[in-house]
Design a protein around this motif. Structure first.
Motif, mmCIF file in Angstrom:
data_model
loop_
_atom_site.group_PDB
_atom_site.id
_atom_site.type_symbol
_atom_site.label_atom_id
_atom_site.label_comp_id
_atom_site.label_asym_id
_atom_site.label_seq_id
_atom_site.Cartn_x
_atom_site.Cartn_y
_atom_site.Cartn_z
ATOM 1 N N ARG A 243 39.795 45.219 31.434
ATOM 2 C CA ARG A 243 38.578 44.664 32.010
ATOM 3 C C ARG A 243 37.369 45.246 31.287
ATOM 4 O O ARG A 243 37.345 46.431 30.952
ATOM 5 C CB ARG A 243 38.500 44.981 33.500
ATOM 6 C CG ARG A 243 39.500 44.198 34.346
ATOM 7 C CD ARG A 243 39.349 44.558 35.810
ATOM 8 N NE ARG A 243 39.671 45.955 36.055
ATOM 9 C CZ ARG A 243 39.326 46.626 37.148
ATOM 10 N NH1 ARG A 243 38.617 46.020 38.088
ATOM 11 N NH2 ARG A 243 39.675 47.885 37.303
ATOM 12 N N LEU A 245 34.624 46.729 31.664
ATOM 13 C CA LEU A 245 33.810 47.560 32.540
ATOM 14 C C LEU A 245 33.343 48.782 31.761
ATOM 15 O O LEU A 245 34.032 49.266 30.860
ATOM 16 C CB LEU A 245 34.622 48.004 33.762
ATOM 17 C CG LEU A 245 35.228 46.880 34.613
ATOM 18 C CD1 LEU A 245 36.100 47.466 35.705
ATOM 19 C CD2 LEU A 245 34.130 46.015 35.214
ATOM 20 N N LYS A 248 35.587 51.844 31.253
ATOM 21 C CA LYS A 248 36.798 51.666 30.450
ATOM 22 C C LYS A 248 36.626 52.191 29.022
ATOM 23 O O LYS A 248 37.600 52.331 28.296
ATOM 24 C CB LYS A 248 37.185 50.188 30.409
ATOM 25 C CG LYS A 248 37.646 49.609 31.738
ATOM 26 C CD LYS A 248 39.004 50.150 32.138
ATOM 27 C CE LYS A 248 39.529 49.448 33.394
ATOM 28 N NZ LYS A 248 40.870 49.935 33.792
ATOM 29 N N GLY A 271 39.790 40.833 27.253
ATOM 30 C CA GLY A 271 39.652 41.241 28.640
ATOM 31 C C GLY A 271 38.755 40.292 29.400
ATOM 32 O O GLY A 271 38.276 39.290 28.871
ATOM 33 N N THR A 272 38.523 40.606 30.675
ATOM 34 C CA THR A 272 37.660 39.799 31.533
ATOM 35 C C THR A 272 36.466 40.628 31.959
ATOM 36 O O THR A 272 36.537 41.860 32.038
ATOM 37 C CB THR A 272 38.403 39.314 32.788
ATOM 38 O OG1 THR A 272 38.929 40.455 33.492
ATOM 39 C CG2 THR A 272 39.552 38.390 32.413
ATOM 40 N N SER A 273 35.379 39.964 32.242
ATOM 41 C CA SER A 273 34.180 40.655 32.691
ATOM 42 C C SER A 273 34.317 41.059 34.144
ATOM 43 O O SER A 273 35.164 40.553 34.879
ATOM 44 C CB SER A 273 32.955 39.749 32.528
ATOM 45 O OG SER A 273 33.042 38.648 33.415
ATOM 46 N N ALA A 274 33.461 41.981 34.558
ATOM 47 C CA ALA A 274 33.484 42.419 35.961
ATOM 48 C C ALA A 274 33.175 41.262 36.890
ATOM 49 O O ALA A 274 33.776 41.117 37.950
ATOM 50 C CB ALA A 274 32.470 43.549 36.164
ATOM 51 N N SER A 277 36.218 38.977 37.293
ATOM 52 C CA SER A 277 37.264 39.609 38.098
ATOM 53 C C SER A 277 36.902 39.576 39.575
ATOM 54 O O SER A 277 37.737 39.306 40.431
ATOM 55 C CB SER A 277 37.465 41.045 37.625
ATOM 56 O OG SER A 277 37.924 41.091 36.299
ATOM 57 N N GLY A 284 42.715 39.010 40.684
ATOM 58 C CA GLY A 284 43.696 39.341 39.676
ATOM 59 C C GLY A 284 44.924 40.022 40.241
ATOM 60 O O GLY A 284 45.860 40.337 39.537
#
Length: 285
Positions: A243, A245, A248, A271-274, A277, A284
């Motif tokens: 993610r 973030l 991370k 990845g995915t953004s906050a 998510s 998720g």
């Protein structure tokens, strides 16, 4: 003489083959335990199709691995709309799991219980409420604190988020995490910070839960260059998966790569953004 396999009761809120990291981790634990144990996994219905297909294709695994699906009522599920709703739902699900696990343990006792997902050390562990069941809790993590010298890479929003995370999770860790650690026969910590936080538990071991498929290095290795390219230097490749973030470490990784000689390294982020998510109906998970 017939070999007797130890019986394991496994709690895995997320568990199943596929691309979801938390579910894949739960499934990896279940498969590994089933190599030499009789394993009974309790997870949720959303993972049933993938698990059913996997067990159908592996009859030997299906003989040693039983999966039971547990969800709360439709009325409660209907209130679980946003990604953040997963936390209160998870706490209620662990209570339901504790009741079901106690029923199973009374009927035919298990040798050990293992809590594998979620891996948060500040969330409840239902197996810890089952009487006379030795419990392995983890690998769990969350008690780590970002050193002050690294705060510059968090940015303003990331710093505020990290402060709020610490304020909100600390009391929950003191209530749920400490209770699970006191009850557990073994606490498996993801790192030394977590091990220190639960150092008063009966037995604490450190086992990082980050892992790659055994054949991934071979699959990821680029094809050998032809004779015309053998003299050209090969650029190293860095991959970030997770993610997006602040905590991370994505910004820190970019800063580190920026200090390498030009053309010596390439990077890829997945990845995915906050925001994405948090807007997911199931977060998720």
């Amino acid at each position: 003489m017939q070999q007797v396999h130890p019986r394991v009761l496994m709690s895995a809120y997320a568990c199943g083959p596929g691309d979801e990291p938390e579910a894949a981790a739960g499934w990896a634990f279940a498969r590994a335990a089933a190599r030499s144990h009789r394993v009974h996994v309790i997870t949720r219905h959303r993972f049933a199709p993938a698990i059913t297909a996997e067990l159908a294709s592996e009859p030997e695994l299906a003989e040693r691995l039983t999966v039971e699906y547990l969800d709360l009522s439709d009325r409660v599920l209907a209130r679980k709309r946003r990604g953040s709703d997963v936390y209160w739902y998870y706490a209620l699900w662990q209570r339901a799991l504790a009741r079901r696990a106690a029923e199973l343990h009374r009927a035919v006792p298990f040798d050990v219980g293992h809590h594998v997902t979620f891996a948060n050390d500040w969330l409840p562990c239902g197996l810890a409420r089952v009487r006379d069941l030795p419990v392995v809790w983890g690998p769990v993590g969350g008690a780590s604190v970002i050193p002050l010298r690294l705060v510059r890479w968090l940015g303003l929003r990331g710093t505020v988020t990290e402060l709020l995370r610490g304020v909100l999770t600390a009391p929950l860790r003191a209530v749920w995490g400490d209770a699970a650690a006191r009850r557990a026969t073994v606490v498996v910590a993801q790192n030394e910070d977590v091990a220190h936080r639960f150092r008063r538990a009966r037995h604490v071991v450190v086992e990082p839960n980050a892992a790659l498929d055994d054949d991934l290095p071979d699959r990821a290795r680029p094809a050998r260059p032809g004779p015309e390219r053998e003299s050209a230097p090969h650029a190293r490749r860095a991959v970030f998966v997770g993610r997006l973030l602040a905590w991370k470490g994505g910004r820190l990784a970019i800063e580190a790569l920026a200090r390498t000689p030009a053309g010596s390294c390439t990077s890829t982020a997945r990845g995915t953004s906050a925001r994405r998510s948090n807007n997911s109906p199931d977060g998720g998970v």
